[in-house]
Design an enzyme around this catalytic site. Sequence first.
Site, PDB file in Angstrom:
ATOM      1  N   TRP A 194     -20.893  -6.528   6.416  1.00 54.51           N
ATOM      2  CA  TRP A 194     -19.764  -7.105   5.662  1.00 54.51           C
ATOM      3  C   TRP A 194     -18.985  -5.949   5.072  1.00 54.51           C
ATOM      4  O   TRP A 194     -19.378  -4.790   5.258  1.00 54.51           O
ATOM      5  CB  TRP A 194     -20.315  -8.019   4.554  1.00 54.51           C
ATOM      6  CG  TRP A 194     -19.441  -9.200   4.281  1.00 54.51           C
ATOM      7  CD1 TRP A 194     -18.534  -9.328   3.269  1.00 54.51           C
ATOM      8  CD2 TRP A 194     -19.385 -10.423   5.036  1.00 54.51           C
ATOM      9  NE1 TRP A 194     -17.925 -10.563   3.355  1.00 54.51           N
ATOM     10  CE2 TRP A 194     -18.420 -11.243   4.421  1.00 54.51           C
ATOM     11  CE3 TRP A 194     -20.040 -10.886   6.172  1.00 54.51           C
ATOM     12  CZ2 TRP A 194     -18.099 -12.508   4.913  1.00 54.51           C
ATOM     13  CZ3 TRP A 194     -19.733 -12.147   6.650  1.00 54.51           C
ATOM     14  CH2 TRP A 194     -18.765 -12.946   6.022  1.00 54.51           C
ATOM     15  N   ASP A 195     -17.922  -6.230   4.349  1.00 53.02           N
ATOM     16  CA  ASP A 195     -17.202  -5.060   3.825  1.00 53.02           C
ATOM     17  C   ASP A 195     -17.914  -4.421   2.633  1.00 53.02           C
ATOM     18  O   ASP A 195     -17.488  -3.403   2.123  1.00 53.02           O
ATOM     19  CB  ASP A 195     -15.703  -5.348   3.556  1.00 53.02           C
ATOM     20  CG  ASP A 195     -15.462  -6.528   2.641  1.00 53.02           C
ATOM     21  OD1 ASP A 195     -16.428  -7.037   2.049  1.00 53.02           O
ATOM     22  OD2 ASP A 195     -14.293  -6.954   2.541  1.00 53.02           O
ATOM     23  N   TRP A 196     -19.038  -5.007   2.215  1.00 56.74           N
ATOM     24  CA  TRP A 196     -19.882  -4.380   1.184  1.00 56.74           C
ATOM     25  C   TRP A 196     -21.337  -4.324   1.633  1.00 56.74           C
ATOM     26  O   TRP A 196     -22.214  -4.017   0.826  1.00 56.74           O
ATOM     27  CB  TRP A 196     -19.785  -5.155  -0.134  1.00 56.74           C
ATOM     28  CG  TRP A 196     -19.790  -6.633   0.079  1.00 56.74           C
ATOM     29  CD1 TRP A 196     -18.687  -7.427   0.168  1.00 56.74           C
ATOM     30  CD2 TRP A 196     -20.920  -7.486   0.314  1.00 56.74           C
ATOM     31  NE1 TRP A 196     -19.062  -8.730   0.441  1.00 56.74           N
ATOM     32  CE2 TRP A 196     -20.432  -8.793   0.529  1.00 56.74           C
ATOM     33  CE3 TRP A 196     -22.295  -7.285   0.363  1.00 56.74           C
ATOM     34  CZ2 TRP A 196     -21.259  -9.889   0.802  1.00 56.74           C
ATOM     35  CZ3 TRP A 196     -23.116  -8.376   0.625  1.00 56.74           C
ATOM     36  CH2 TRP A 196     -22.599  -9.650   0.841  1.00 56.74           C
TER      37      TRP A 196
ATOM     38  N   ASN B 253     -16.618 -20.304   2.272  1.00 60.68           N
ATOM     39  CA  ASN B 253     -15.795 -19.244   1.716  1.00 60.68           C
ATOM     40  C   ASN B 253     -14.644 -18.914   2.654  1.00 60.68           C
ATOM     41  O   ASN B 253     -14.878 -18.425   3.772  1.00 60.68           O
ATOM     42  CB  ASN B 253     -16.636 -17.984   1.501  1.00 60.68           C
ATOM     43  CG  ASN B 253     -15.799 -16.796   1.041  1.00 60.68           C
ATOM     44  OD1 ASN B 253     -15.396 -16.739  -0.118  1.00 60.68           O
ATOM     45  ND2 ASN B 253     -15.491 -15.873   1.952  1.00 60.68           N
ATOM     46  N   GLU B 254     -13.444 -19.231   2.229  1.00 59.40           N
ATOM     47  CA  GLU B 254     -12.198 -18.764   2.868  1.00 59.40           C
ATOM     48  C   GLU B 254     -11.931 -19.312   4.260  1.00 59.40           C
ATOM     49  O   GLU B 254     -11.116 -18.753   4.985  1.00 59.40           O
ATOM     50  CB  GLU B 254     -12.151 -17.227   2.872  1.00 59.40           C
ATOM     51  CG  GLU B 254     -12.172 -16.646   1.463  1.00 59.40           C
ATOM     52  CD  GLU B 254     -11.973 -15.147   1.379  1.00 59.40           C
ATOM     53  OE1 GLU B 254     -12.136 -14.469   2.391  1.00 59.40           O
ATOM     54  OE2 GLU B 254     -11.682 -14.660   0.265  1.00 59.40           O
TER      55      GLU B 254
ATOM     56  N   GLU C 274     -11.932 -15.272  -7.068  1.00 60.34           N
ATOM     57  CA  GLU C 274     -12.138 -13.917  -6.534  1.00 60.34           C
ATOM     58  C   GLU C 274     -10.911 -13.062  -6.798  1.00 60.34           C
ATOM     59  O   GLU C 274      -9.790 -13.507  -6.570  1.00 60.34           O
ATOM     60  CB  GLU C 274     -12.331 -13.941  -5.010  1.00 60.34           C
ATOM     61  CG  GLU C 274     -13.688 -14.315  -4.531  1.00 60.34           C
ATOM     62  CD  GLU C 274     -13.837 -14.092  -3.018  1.00 60.34           C
ATOM     63  OE1 GLU C 274     -13.087 -13.278  -2.450  1.00 60.34           O
ATOM     64  OE2 GLU C 274     -14.685 -14.762  -2.431  1.00 60.34           O
TER      65      GLU C 274
HETATM   66  C1  BMA Z   1     -13.459 -11.857  -0.317  1.00 61.81           C
HETATM   67  C2  BMA Z   1     -14.881 -12.287  -0.121  1.00 61.81           C
HETATM   68  C3  BMA Z   1     -15.664 -11.399   0.761  1.00 61.81           C
HETATM   69  C4  BMA Z   1     -15.239  -9.983   0.701  1.00 61.81           C
HETATM   70  C5  BMA Z   1     -14.314  -9.720  -0.417  1.00 61.81           C
HETATM   71  C6  BMA Z   1     -13.765  -8.352  -0.441  1.00 61.81           C
HETATM   72  O1  BMA Z   1     -12.596 -12.435   0.525  1.00 61.81           O
HETATM   73  O2  BMA Z   1     -14.889 -13.598   0.253  1.00 61.81           O
HETATM   74  O3  BMA Z   1     -15.595 -11.860   2.069  1.00 61.81           O
HETATM   75  O4  BMA Z   1     -16.313  -9.161   0.667  1.00 61.81           O
HETATM   76  O5  BMA Z   1     -13.240 -10.563  -0.316  1.00 61.81           O
HETATM   77  O6  BMA Z   1     -13.000  -8.076   0.689  1.00 61.81           O
END
Ligand code: BMA
Length: 892
Positions: free
Chosen positions: A199-201, A465-466, A563
Amino acid sequence: MMTVTLSLFQFVTNLVAAVVAGPSAHGLRTDDLGGSWMAVGAGSGVVVPANVPGSIHGALLRAGKIQDPYFRFNDLHYRWIAYDNWTFYRNFSFSGDVRHQQKVVLVFDSIDTVAKVSLNGRTVGHTNNMFVAYRFDVTHLLLLGSNEISVAIESAPSYAARQNRDHTSYSVPPACPPHKQHGECHANFIRKTQSSFGWDWAPAFATQGIRLHVRLETFAAAALEQLSITTHLEKHSEGWQVAVVAVFDVASPVSVEGSLLLEVPALDTIGSQNFSLTQSASRIEFVIPITQNDSVKLWWPRGEGDRPGYDATVTFELDQGSIIQRNAKLYFRTVELVQQTVQGSPGLSFYLRINGRPVFLRGANWVPADSFLERVTRQRLENLLQSVVDANMNSLRVFGGGIYEQSIFYSLCDELGIMVIQDFMFACALYPTEPAFLGSVRDEVSQQVLRLSSHPSIVMWVSNNENEVALARNWFDIPEHLEPRYRSDYINLYIETLRNVLLQEDKSRPFLPSSPTNGADSKREGWLARNPYDTHYGDVHYYNYTADCWDWKTFPCARFLSEFGYQSWPSFSSVAEVSLPEDWQLNSSFCNIRQHLIDGNKYILQQIHQNYPIPVTQNPLRSFQLILYLSQVSQAQCVKMQVEFYRRSRNEVKHGEGWTMGALYWQLNDVWQAPSWSSLEYSGKWKMLHYFAKDFFAPVVPILFEDEEDLMVYAVSELNFDLKLILKLTVYQWDSFQPACHLNSSEFLLYARTSQSVLRRPLSTLLESCAHCSPTRCLLTAQLMTSNGIHYGQRNYHFPVPLHRVKGLHGLVKVAAVNPAGPQRFTVVLKASAVSPFVFLDAGTLHGRFEDNGFLMVEPVKSVIFRAWQKTSAHELKRKLTVTSLCDVFQK
Ligand code: BMA
């Protein structure tokens, strides 16, 4: 020699002929099969002892076959592990008095993920969903004496790739994550932690293993499979009820009669019901009214009240003589999601009402605490969740790219008063909708909801999520003519499948079709809004790494922010733990590879450049350390700016926007040591942002900002009572501790749960009248207090210009002393030569927490308490302690 083995079934029938069966006092015999197993890699031939519960990576690490998987590039080097197929196996002996039993079931609470399970060489079943518990009937295969069990797990990325290949009718994007994430492809084709494919983290550690408990259940009539006990306020009678749902595994071919007894002694409640179970009707549901309604004390979120729990006992007595008893904690609270018209604003409100009281959600997003889930101990969860409440948060969102957490996570949230917004585990992707996939999702939703629904901390379910916004914004470049197919798949999966199952299992909580979503308005648009980011509806996610985050006008003023965030690097000691000196430059391959966000390090630097001086030192190590420090300064200040904007918008409508009732930043915690949006490092260490959160999420805060040419101060309170306060505004010059001037407001009433403007002054006149201050030479601080000097909230501040433009900033901070102050407590005495912003203490590898950190020092001496999480001495702390403030950046 000929060996004779009898299956249990044979054994029982043989014995039944000889022995007269008597009623069993115990309904169920449980044999825990966890502990020491072995694992063998089919491709690698590697054989290692393996712990159950546990992952193959954990086993290889313990056996010394691999190094720390988080060290340097090991996430890339150890890909072979995820591509091998690992079989976990062990022998066990089965014995004991089974004369009166009819059925033996092999139960796995979670296998990670795709596996064939065999007993004594015979296949007993298959698994393909890590979020589902599996039960296999092994009555006829289990031997008295020695048995061999094996769980042959298939490589998760290989399985996902095959599922994708076999899905020939149309593609289900995304195929692979962006290259920068170094991930595996087609995570959406396997019901497994989505972020375990990268993932990005998160690193890609597509683990295999027996994730949770495995056991044998031996019983005569019926075993309890699932139990949910929830409390509800009955609308018409205004009385509390307890709803019990129990799912049994029925062994008996004839119906099993029984009775249920629910006791809640503190509420004088005893309820009993008779029931009848058969193999095809093995689920019972009862509602029992609470007798002493007046005595019910409510569960409140953190900061709103207490959280009394009531001990309850549920006893199932089966006519065959077995008794199944469970203890539970009952909590009472109501939750509503309010989506109503807002005066002066188009759209609908979006906020949670707990026990009839609107609550502003202050919190962050939770991700798995480790790639290797067996390492997430109760102690680590306690530490992380304690950090949540100690930072004045009252809520978390459990992100859909991770896992449904272990039960202890939710029990701790119940106790601590953390409201949990719980995603189902679907994130940032489209998903297949073949019948088998949907069937598995049905099991997953039903089981997880029954498992979790008794936790009052969970206040809302979210489908995914999203994924609504992914379709609306066409993230995956779907040609227009194919859109209807994906839209109908979306409805099929999240609404017709997931939501329908959820509504059967739990009607007591609000449901969101996605996050972000327009909520009720998305539903009106057929569950897929054209613009799920609409600030007038539902929740919003917002990221902008290029705009100047000191300019609050760039933030969307939405009803609820679930978020938003900015990246930073972890502290130097955390980076050093997993790297070598040659890695300690932001442009090293280590720093590039650890950074999973495209241009992530560039954005961090850009944010720093906008508002801070950059290091001038020629020493590369020092420069690297200062960049890490600045990344945390910049992140902390950006999130602060944004949260403050949302908190002051809580009851204000401007240009039709506002009425914000939630701010949960991305993200609370880290899965490894890498740059990310988190405020807590992998070790639990607080980044500067987390110390900031403690202040900006405090129940009462003063907030300073500029609007046009004016300095504005708002006072915000989440308390449930009014306060009589004064605002103390102080202007300092950067080069002096002597305040340039003070300005005390007259006393005002800060109403309960409101945000109010308490001061508006043209900034330049205000500064000018204050020892001829100018924006470049001066800063302002604000403090709310009662007239007799009791402070509410921390001192807050405002810098009129970016800090690389200020004049007179030269305060240097030094550690003057470290003194013992009790068991594992130390006082750190700091001395500053002039006003110093972002003073940050770091105890390096010594784990613990400072009472205050990242602060603005406007006094020459300040003492800070450090609480160590391990045994240490003042001497050791002094040796490991560093203090950095912004002025260090100017040092050559
Ligand atoms: C959001 C989250 C993650 C991601 C974060 C940072 O959209 O739902 O998917 O790690 O952004 O990009």
